[in-house]
Write a protein that holds these residues in place. Sequence first.
Motif, short mmCIF file in Angstrom:
data_model
loop_
_atom_site.label_atom_id
_atom_site.label_comp_id
_atom_site.label_asym_id
_atom_site.label_seq_id
_atom_site.Cartn_x
_atom_site.Cartn_y
_atom_site.Cartn_z
N THR A 48 0.82 -1.21 0.00
CA THR A 48 0.00 0.00 0.00
C THR A 48 0.85 1.26 0.00
OG1 THR A 48 -0.14 0.14 2.42
CG2 THR A 48 -1.77 -1.24 1.29
N GLY A 49 2.08 1.17 0.49
CA GLY A 49 2.95 2.34 0.57
C GLY A 49 2.55 3.30 1.68
N ARG A 50 1.53 2.95 2.44
CA ARG A 50 1.03 3.81 3.52
C ARG A 50 1.80 3.49 4.80
NH1 ARG A 50 -3.21 3.29 7.20
NH2 ARG A 50 -4.14 5.28 7.85
N THR A 51 2.36 4.51 5.44
CA THR A 51 3.27 4.28 6.56
C THR A 51 2.58 3.72 7.80
OG1 THR A 51 3.01 6.59 7.26
CG2 THR A 51 4.86 6.07 5.80
N LEU A 52 1.27 3.89 7.91
CA LEU A 52 0.57 3.37 9.08
C LEU A 52 -0.07 2.00 8.84
CD1 LEU A 52 -1.14 6.57 10.55
CD2 LEU A 52 0.95 5.44 11.30
N ASP A 53 0.21 1.41 7.68
CA ASP A 53 -0.25 0.05 7.39
C ASP A 53 0.84 -0.94 7.79
OD1 ASP A 53 -2.65 0.92 6.43
OD2 ASP A 53 -2.09 0.79 4.31
N TYR A 54 0.41 -2.05 8.42
CA TYR A 54 1.37 -3.05 8.86
C TYR A 54 0.87 -4.45 8.51
CZ TYR A 54 4.16 0.37 11.41
OH TYR A 54 4.96 1.44 11.72
N TYR A 55 1.82 -5.27 8.14
CA TYR A 55 1.55 -6.67 7.75
C TYR A 55 2.36 -7.58 8.67
CZ TYR A 55 2.31 -10.91 4.86
OH TYR A 55 2.41 -12.19 4.40
N ILE A 56 1.75 -8.65 9.15
CA ILE A 56 2.47 -9.60 10.00
C ILE A 56 3.03 -10.71 9.14
CG2 ILE A 56 2.31 -11.23 11.91
CD1 ILE A 56 0.06 -9.60 13.08
N ASP A 57 4.34 -10.78 9.05
CA ASP A 57 5.02 -11.84 8.33
C ASP A 57 5.29 -12.96 9.33
OD1 ASP A 57 6.38 -13.42 6.58
OD2 ASP A 57 8.19 -12.19 6.52
N GLY A 58 4.41 -13.96 9.35
CA GLY A 58 4.53 -15.04 10.32
C GLY A 58 3.29 -15.15 11.18
N ALA A 59 3.44 -15.79 12.31
CA ALA A 59 2.30 -16.06 13.20
C ALA A 59 2.06 -14.89 14.15
CB ALA A 59 2.55 -17.33 13.99
N GLY A 60 0.81 -14.78 14.61
CA GLY A 60 0.48 -13.78 15.62
C GLY A 60 -0.61 -12.83 15.18
N PHE A 61 -0.99 -11.94 16.12
CA PHE A 61 -2.05 -10.96 15.90
C PHE A 61 -1.62 -9.61 16.44
CE2 PHE A 61 -4.06 -15.07 16.49
CZ PHE A 61 -5.03 -15.12 15.50
N PHE A 62 -2.21 -8.55 15.88
CA PHE A 62 -2.14 -7.25 16.52
C PHE A 62 -3.20 -7.22 17.63
CE2 PHE A 62 -1.12 -6.27 11.98
CZ PHE A 62 0.21 -5.94 12.16
N GLY A 63 -2.90 -6.49 18.70
CA GLY A 63 -3.85 -6.34 19.79
C GLY A 63 -4.39 -4.92 19.82
N VAL A 64 -5.72 -4.76 19.85
CA VAL A 64 -6.33 -3.44 19.95
C VAL A 64 -7.26 -3.42 21.16
CG1 VAL A 64 -6.15 -2.83 17.51
CG2 VAL A 64 -8.10 -4.16 18.27
N VAL A 65 -7.20 -2.34 21.93
CA VAL A 65 -7.93 -2.27 23.19
C VAL A 65 -8.99 -1.18 23.14
CG1 VAL A 65 -6.20 -0.73 24.22
CG2 VAL A 65 -7.72 -2.07 25.70
N ASP A 66 -10.15 -1.47 23.69
CA ASP A 66 -11.22 -0.49 23.89
C ASP A 66 -11.05 0.06 25.30
OD1 ASP A 66 -13.55 0.92 24.34
OD2 ASP A 66 -14.85 -0.53 23.35
N LEU A 67 -10.62 1.31 25.42
CA LEU A 67 -10.33 1.89 26.73
C LEU A 67 -11.58 2.00 27.59
CD1 LEU A 67 -7.76 4.68 25.82
CD2 LEU A 67 -7.32 2.33 26.59
N ALA A 68 -12.76 2.09 26.97
CA ALA A 68 -13.99 2.22 27.75
C ALA A 68 -14.35 0.94 28.47
CB ALA A 68 -15.15 2.65 26.83
N THR A 69 -14.08 -0.21 27.83
CA THR A 69 -14.45 -1.50 28.42
C THR A 69 -13.24 -2.32 28.86
OG1 THR A 69 -14.44 -2.60 26.26
CG2 THR A 69 -16.51 -1.56 26.96
N GLY A 70 -12.06 -1.96 28.36
CA GLY A 70 -10.87 -2.74 28.66
C GLY A 70 -10.74 -4.01 27.83
N GLN A 71 -11.66 -4.22 26.90
CA GLN A 71 -11.63 -5.44 26.09
C GLN A 71 -10.55 -5.35 25.02
OE1 GLN A 71 -14.71 -6.42 22.98
NE2 GLN A 71 -15.24 -8.03 24.43
N VAL A 72 -9.77 -6.41 24.89
CA VAL A 72 -8.70 -6.48 23.89
C VAL A 72 -9.14 -7.43 22.79
CG1 VAL A 72 -6.30 -7.09 23.42
CG2 VAL A 72 -6.91 -5.99 25.58
N THR A 73 -9.11 -6.94 21.56
CA THR A 73 -9.46 -7.74 20.39
C THR A 73 -8.19 -7.98 19.59
OG1 THR A 73 -11.63 -6.67 20.33
CG2 THR A 73 -10.95 -7.87 18.37
N PHE A 74 -8.09 -9.17 18.99
CA PHE A 74 -6.90 -9.52 18.20
C PHE A 74 -7.28 -9.60 16.72
CE2 PHE A 74 -6.24 -11.07 22.47
CZ PHE A 74 -4.97 -10.60 22.75
N THR A 75 -6.39 -9.08 15.88
CA THR A 75 -6.69 -8.98 14.46
C THR A 75 -5.42 -9.11 13.63
OG1 THR A 75 -7.68 -7.57 12.74
CG2 THR A 75 -6.50 -6.47 14.52
#
Length: 251
Positions: A83-110
């Motif tokens: 994409t050439g976009r500096t805020l785009d990231y790709y995971i080469d290999g296993a794993g997930f990014f973690g994103v948190v909802d500060l209102a609920t504290g719930q962490v979602t993996f993507t």
Amino acid sequence: MNQSFYIGAVGAQQQLQRLNVHGDNISNVNTNGFKANRAHFSALIYQDHRGALDGADTQLPMGVGANLLMTSTDFSQGGPADTGRTLDYYIDGAGFFGVVDLATGQVTFTRNGAFYLSELVRESGEVDEEGEPIMESVYCLGDGTGRFVLSRQGGLIEVDDPTEELPIGIFDYSNYNGMEQVLDTGYLPVDKNGDLWLGTGKAVQGYLERSNADLAEELSKVIESQRAYGMALKMVQTSDEIETTINNLRA
């Protein structure tokens, strides 16, 4: 004859559910980070199952065809998209990014690494003349839905220069079976997934992960389900014709 009606009707209804699974995969074939779902069937030969309709109190007796037992997620890696976009990231290999909802504290993996700058208003640690806390505004890395991306240490990522490679955390589980899918590309862990640990994958800047749904495979599965659905309805029709003939002979 009632048994043959039931077998055909149950088969048609279960194939409709399978079509829904593959239809969802097709609709997300261009969704970054999407993982395709697979339908798994069980023969109703040895045990009873819940009725064909959701929430039905009736049971499907032994010998009445097949049942959509479960759907599973194919977590195989999709290909990279430049994409050439500096805020785009790709995971080469296993794993997930973690994103948190500060209102609920719930962490979602993507696996969807399309990130954005999100403003966060917080206490600065200083107070004004009246003793009230002074608020400050900072920009952190977020996913564009109000949730914030976690760093390798589990904290938020403050962004001063978006062109620099950021310390994005990659997290993983030893077992993905049963993870709950939310918002198309997000997943919530369950107890059987085990403990969370740092993933071995590498975050690559300027790329996104494509969907791993194969359009050709999904279309072939749709055709397969359509034919199975037609055969099930043909069975119902044939059973109806036989019973009509028998009833006419009795008359």
